[in-house]
Design a protein around this motif. Structure first.
Motif, PDB file in Angstrom:
ATOM      1  N   ARG A 165      -5.381 -15.950 -28.254  1.00 16.20           N
ATOM      2  CA  ARG A 165      -4.320 -15.037 -27.804  1.00 16.20           C
ATOM      3  C   ARG A 165      -3.865 -14.120 -28.934  1.00 16.20           C
ATOM      4  O   ARG A 165      -3.645 -12.915 -28.729  1.00 16.20           O
ATOM      5  CB  ARG A 165      -3.142 -15.846 -27.282  1.00 16.20           C
ATOM      6  CG  ARG A 165      -3.440 -16.565 -25.974  1.00 16.20           C
ATOM      7  CD  ARG A 165      -2.254 -17.382 -25.519  1.00 16.20           C
ATOM      8  NE  ARG A 165      -2.551 -18.100 -24.275  1.00 16.20           N
ATOM      9  CZ  ARG A 165      -1.705 -18.927 -23.688  1.00 16.20           C
ATOM     10  NH1 ARG A 165      -0.503 -19.155 -24.231  1.00 16.20           N
ATOM     11  NH2 ARG A 165      -2.049 -19.534 -22.580  1.00 16.20           N
ATOM     12  N   GLU A 166      -3.725 -14.726 -30.123  1.00 15.74           N
ATOM     13  CA  GLU A 166      -3.339 -13.885 -31.259  1.00 15.74           C
ATOM     14  C   GLU A 166      -4.415 -12.849 -31.543  1.00 15.74           C
ATOM     15  O   GLU A 166      -4.109 -11.703 -31.895  1.00 15.74           O
ATOM     16  CB  GLU A 166      -3.099 -14.763 -32.483  1.00 15.74           C
ATOM     17  CG  GLU A 166      -1.848 -15.647 -32.376  1.00 15.74           C
ATOM     18  CD  GLU A 166      -1.674 -16.527 -33.591  1.00 15.74           C
ATOM     19  OE1 GLU A 166      -2.626 -16.620 -34.408  1.00 15.74           O
ATOM     20  OE2 GLU A 166      -0.587 -17.144 -33.734  1.00 15.74           O
ATOM     21  N   GLN A 196      -4.090 -10.228 -28.943  1.00  9.98           N
ATOM     22  CA  GLN A 196      -2.945  -9.371 -29.267  1.00  9.98           C
ATOM     23  C   GLN A 196      -3.265  -8.446 -30.434  1.00  9.98           C
ATOM     24  O   GLN A 196      -2.913  -7.257 -30.414  1.00  9.98           O
ATOM     25  CB  GLN A 196      -1.729 -10.247 -29.596  1.00  9.98           C
ATOM     26  CG  GLN A 196      -1.182 -11.023 -28.410  1.00  9.98           C
ATOM     27  CD  GLN A 196      -0.060 -11.969 -28.799  1.00  9.98           C
ATOM     28  OE1 GLN A 196       0.289 -12.083 -29.974  1.00  9.98           O
ATOM     29  NE2 GLN A 196       0.504 -12.654 -27.813  1.00  9.98           N
ATOM     30  N   GLN A 215      -3.413  -4.504 -30.138  1.00 11.62           N
ATOM     31  CA  GLN A 215      -2.568  -3.707 -31.035  1.00 11.62           C
ATOM     32  C   GLN A 215      -3.409  -2.727 -31.853  1.00 11.62           C
ATOM     33  O   GLN A 215      -3.010  -1.559 -32.050  1.00 11.62           O
ATOM     34  CB  GLN A 215      -1.797  -4.640 -31.966  1.00 11.62           C
ATOM     35  CG  GLN A 215      -0.793  -3.925 -32.869  1.00 11.62           C
ATOM     36  CD  GLN A 215      -0.073  -4.902 -33.784  1.00 11.62           C
ATOM     37  OE1 GLN A 215      -0.699  -5.791 -34.359  1.00 11.62           O
ATOM     38  NE2 GLN A 215       1.234  -4.761 -33.901  1.00 11.62           N
TER      39      GLN A 215
END
Length: 272
Positions: free
Chosen positions: A130-131, A134, A138
């Motif tokens: 998930r990071e 993200q 981003q």
């Protein structure tokens, strides 16, 4: 001696008792006279023997009672030992079952620990994924800043897919489709300035697979005449050998606040 004389003698003996004792001594002799005393003594001895036997009988009775009590005590001890042995067997069996249960619990605990470790690992991987997603999202949104101008974006966007489709037309005309590892439509970012195109893989921790995918996907576009350059963007290298691999494969990078010369040059291009 006639009868009259005998009667006279008897009368005289009755009149003189002391004569009777003398007469008995003369008639019976000393041994017979001592017979009553001997009988009396014998009776006394017998009396003492009887008393001794009675005492011995009492002793024997007490001994018998003592032996009986000892026998009862021994029997009680034997019964108590039997019960103790039985109880010990029960305790041993209970301990065996307890040990077996403990082994089962230890096995279950080990399984739970393994499951928990897998869960933690999965959770860590899920958090990392998930990071990573993200970070990738981003980076895509900030691509115009990352590359300092230019155009492009994620192949998930229709106009980017359309542009890649135009570049890949020669493949389609030849009836070919790139393998996933070499498919630029699966790249994280396609970005261009003028006729120069960056085929970019984004990952928080850049590893060898990221480097190889960028290289192969850029190579696919090069084969159809696109001036494509492979690149990776991330926060850190998975290892020093990964950076060395990037140098060998000709992959540019922007990792850990560091820029490769080719990445720096691309950022310095001012035409859009």
């Amino acid at each position: 001696m006639v009868v009259e004389d005998l009667h006279d003698l008897i009368r005289l003996l009755e009149q003189h008792p002391d004569w009777r004792a003398e007469l008995r001594r003369v008639l019976l002799g000393d041994e017979l006279l001592q017979l009553p005393e001997l009988v009396r003594q014998i009776l006394q001895v017998l009396q003492r023997h009887t008393e001794i036997l009675e005492r011995h009988s009492d002793l024997l009775q007490r001994h018998s009672e003592i032996l009986q009590r000892h026998s009862q005590l021994i029997q009680s001890l034997i019964e108590a030992q039997r019960r103790t042995d039985q109880r010990m067997e029960e305790l041993i069996e209970a301990q065996r079952r307890t040990d077996q249960r403990m082994e089962e619990l230890a096995g279950a605990q080990q399984q739970m620990a393994q499951q928990l470790a897998r869960l933690v690992e999965w959770q860590r991987g899920e958090v990392g994924r998930r990071e990573g997603e993200q970070y990738e999202a981003q980076t895509v949104r900030r691509a115009v800043n990352v590359f300092m101008g230019g155009r492009g974006g994620s192949p998930a966007e229709p106009h980017i897919r359309e542009q890649i489709g135009e570049w890949l037309t020669p493949y389609y005309e030849a009836g070919e489709v790139p393998e996933p590892m070499a498919d630029p439509t699966l790249a994280d970012i396609i970005w261009w300035k003028g006729d120069e195109v960056f085929v970019v893989e984004v990952s928080r921790k850049v590893d060898g697979e990221d480097v190889r995918r960028a290289h192969l996907r850029a190579e696919t576009l090069r084969r159809v005449g696109v001036k494509a350059t492979p690149a990776v963007v991330g926060e850190e290298w998975a290892g020093d050998d990964v950076q060395s691999l990037a140098l060998v494969e000709g992959v540019e990078w922007m990792v850990a606040r560091g820029l490769s010369p080719g990445f720096l040059r691309f950022r310095q291009i001012r035409q859009g």
